[in-house]
Scaffold this motif. Structure first.
Motif, short mmCIF file in Angstrom:
data_model
loop_
_atom_site.label_atom_id
_atom_site.label_comp_id
_atom_site.label_asym_id
_atom_site.label_seq_id
_atom_site.Cartn_x
_atom_site.Cartn_y
_atom_site.Cartn_z
N MET A 68 4.39 -5.51 6.49
CA MET A 68 4.37 -6.79 5.80
C MET A 68 4.31 -6.54 4.29
SD MET A 68 0.50 -8.09 6.65
CE MET A 68 0.29 -7.05 8.07
N HIS A 69 4.82 -7.46 3.53
CA HIS A 69 4.78 -7.37 2.07
C HIS A 69 3.41 -7.78 1.55
CE1 HIS A 69 9.24 -7.47 2.49
NE2 HIS A 69 9.09 -6.54 1.56
N ILE A 70 3.16 -7.48 0.30
CA ILE A 70 1.86 -7.74 -0.30
C ILE A 70 1.50 -9.23 -0.27
CG2 ILE A 70 2.68 -7.92 -2.68
CD1 ILE A 70 0.11 -6.28 -3.44
N SER A 71 2.49 -10.09 -0.47
CA SER A 71 2.20 -11.53 -0.45
C SER A 71 1.76 -11.99 0.93
CB SER A 71 3.42 -12.33 -0.91
OG SER A 71 4.53 -12.08 -0.05
N GLN A 72 2.37 -11.41 1.96
CA GLN A 72 1.98 -11.75 3.33
C GLN A 72 0.56 -11.27 3.63
OE1 GLN A 72 5.46 -9.66 4.79
NE2 GLN A 72 6.09 -11.52 5.88
N LEU A 73 0.27 -10.04 3.23
CA LEU A 73 -1.07 -9.49 3.46
C LEU A 73 -2.12 -10.29 2.70
CD1 LEU A 73 -2.92 -7.40 4.75
CD2 LEU A 73 -2.37 -5.85 2.84
N ALA A 74 -1.80 -10.68 1.48
CA ALA A 74 -2.73 -11.48 0.68
C ALA A 74 -3.00 -12.81 1.37
CB ALA A 74 -2.17 -11.70 -0.72
N GLU A 75 -1.96 -13.43 1.89
CA GLU A 75 -2.13 -14.73 2.55
C GLU A 75 -2.95 -14.60 3.83
OE1 GLU A 75 0.60 -18.20 4.58
OE2 GLU A 75 1.47 -16.97 2.99
N ASP A 115 3.30 1.79 1.86
CA ASP A 115 4.60 2.43 1.73
C ASP A 115 5.45 1.55 0.82
OD1 ASP A 115 4.05 4.59 3.46
OD2 ASP A 115 4.43 3.32 5.21
N ARG A 116 6.64 1.99 0.54
CA ARG A 116 7.58 1.21 -0.27
C ARG A 116 8.87 1.02 0.51
NH1 ARG A 116 5.42 -0.40 -5.42
NH2 ARG A 116 3.57 0.87 -5.63
N ASP A 117 9.45 -0.17 0.39
CA ASP A 117 10.75 -0.39 1.03
C ASP A 117 11.84 0.10 0.08
OD1 ASP A 117 11.16 -2.41 -0.86
OD2 ASP A 117 10.94 -4.05 0.57
N SER A 118 13.08 -0.07 0.47
CA SER A 118 14.21 0.45 -0.33
C SER A 118 14.32 -0.19 -1.71
CB SER A 118 15.52 0.26 0.44
OG SER A 118 15.73 -1.12 0.67
N THR A 119 13.72 -1.38 -1.87
CA THR A 119 13.75 -2.04 -3.17
C THR A 119 12.50 -1.76 -3.99
OG1 THR A 119 12.81 -4.05 -2.22
CG2 THR A 119 15.21 -3.89 -2.29
N GLY A 120 11.57 -0.98 -3.44
CA GLY A 120 10.36 -0.62 -4.18
C GLY A 120 9.17 -1.52 -3.92
N PHE A 121 9.34 -2.55 -3.08
CA PHE A 121 8.21 -3.43 -2.77
C PHE A 121 7.24 -2.74 -1.83
CE2 PHE A 121 11.44 -6.67 -3.88
CZ PHE A 121 10.71 -7.37 -4.83
N ARG A 122 5.97 -3.05 -2.01
CA ARG A 122 4.94 -2.49 -1.13
C ARG A 122 5.10 -3.05 0.28
NH1 ARG A 122 2.67 -3.15 -6.06
NH2 ARG A 122 1.32 -1.50 -6.83
N ILE A 123 4.89 -2.15 1.24
CA ILE A 123 4.93 -2.52 2.65
C ILE A 123 3.63 -2.02 3.28
CG2 ILE A 123 6.07 -2.12 4.88
CD1 ILE A 123 7.78 -3.77 3.08
N TYR A 124 2.94 -2.92 3.95
CA TYR A 124 1.67 -2.58 4.60
C TYR A 124 1.83 -2.65 6.11
CZ TYR A 124 -0.32 -3.30 -0.02
OH TYR A 124 -0.61 -3.22 -1.36
N SER A 125 1.14 -1.76 6.80
CA SER A 125 1.14 -1.79 8.26
C SER A 125 0.13 -2.84 8.73
CB SER A 125 0.75 -0.42 8.81
OG SER A 125 -0.61 -0.16 8.56
N ASP A 126 0.17 -3.14 10.02
CA ASP A 126 -0.79 -4.08 10.58
C ASP A 126 -2.23 -3.56 10.47
OD1 ASP A 126 1.22 -5.85 11.20
OD2 ASP A 126 1.42 -5.17 13.27
N ASP A 127 -2.38 -2.23 10.38
CA ASP A 127 -3.71 -1.64 10.23
C ASP A 127 -4.38 -2.05 8.92
OD1 ASP A 127 -3.36 -0.33 12.63
OD2 ASP A 127 -2.73 1.56 11.69
N ALA A 128 -3.59 -2.50 7.96
CA ALA A 128 -4.15 -2.90 6.66
C ALA A 128 -5.12 -4.06 6.81
CB ALA A 128 -3.02 -3.27 5.69
N ILE A 129 -4.89 -4.94 7.77
CA ILE A 129 -5.78 -6.08 7.97
C ILE A 129 -7.15 -5.59 8.43
CG2 ILE A 129 -6.15 -8.17 9.36
CD1 ILE A 129 -3.01 -8.36 9.44
N THR A 130 -7.17 -4.67 9.38
CA THR A 130 -8.42 -4.10 9.87
C THR A 130 -9.13 -3.34 8.75
OG1 THR A 130 -7.46 -3.89 12.06
CG2 THR A 130 -9.44 -2.58 11.61
N ARG A 131 -8.36 -2.60 7.99
CA ARG A 131 -8.91 -1.82 6.88
C ARG A 131 -9.54 -2.75 5.83
NH1 ARG A 131 -7.56 3.66 6.23
NH2 ARG A 131 -7.97 4.44 4.16
N LEU A 132 -8.86 -3.86 5.53
CA LEU A 132 -9.40 -4.82 4.57
C LEU A 132 -10.68 -5.48 5.09
CD1 LEU A 132 -6.26 -6.59 3.14
CD2 LEU A 132 -7.97 -5.31 1.86
#
Length: 116
Positions: free
Chosen positions: A1-8, A29-46
Motif C-alpha cells: 500500500m502507498h503511504i497515503s493508504q497506510l496513513a488513512e 520499499d519503492r515502486d517503479s515511480t519512487g513512491f513508498r510501498i508498505y506491506s500489510d505488516d506495517a499496520i501491525t508494526r505501527l
C-alpha cells in the motif's frame, strides 16, 4: 500500500510515517515511480510502535525491540532483548493494574452520581 493508504488506515500522519522510516522503525520499499510501498505488516508494526510510545519508550528502544518482529534475531542480541522485553512486560502489566483500579474508581463515582 502507498503511504497515503497506510496513513488513512492507521491514523498516523504521512509525515510521521516518513520519519519512522528515516529512523529505522518502519521499512518501506519503492515502486517503479519512487513512491513508498508498505506491506500489510506495517499496520501491525505501527500498532506496536504506538503502544510502546504510550508506555513511554523512546523511539530508539522501540527500534531495538522491533528486531524481534523481524525474521531473524541474531543470538548475541537475544539475551539483551529478552531482558528488555521482560522489563517492559512487567511495566505494561503494572499499567494495566493501575488503569483497572482507576476504571473501577470511575465506575464507583458514576454510581454515586446515579444514586438518589
Amino acid at each position: 500500500m502507498h503511504i497515503s493508504q497506510l496513513a488513512e488506515i492507521s491514523g498516523v500522519p504521512a509525515t510521521t510515517l516518513r520519519y519512522y522510516e528515516s529512523v529505522g522503525l518502519l521499512p518501506a520499499d519503492r515502486d517503479s515511480t519512487g513512491f513508498r510501498i508498505y506491506s500489510d505488516d506495517a499496520i501491525t508494526r505501527l500498532a506496536f510502535i504506538t503502544a510502546a510510545k504510550h508506555l513511554g519508550l523512546p523511539l530508539i528502544e522501540i527500534r531495538d525491540l522491533l528486531v524481534v518482529c523481524d525474521d531473524h534475531v541474531p543470538p548475541p542480541l537475544r539475551v539483551g532483548l529478552r531482558r528488555q522485553l521482560a522489563t517492559h512486560l512487567g511495566e505494561a502489566e503494572l499499567r494495566v493494574r493501575e488503569l483497572t483500579t482507576f476504571t473501577d474508581s470511575l465506575r464507583c463515582a458514576l454510581r454515586r452520581l446515579d444514586s438518589p
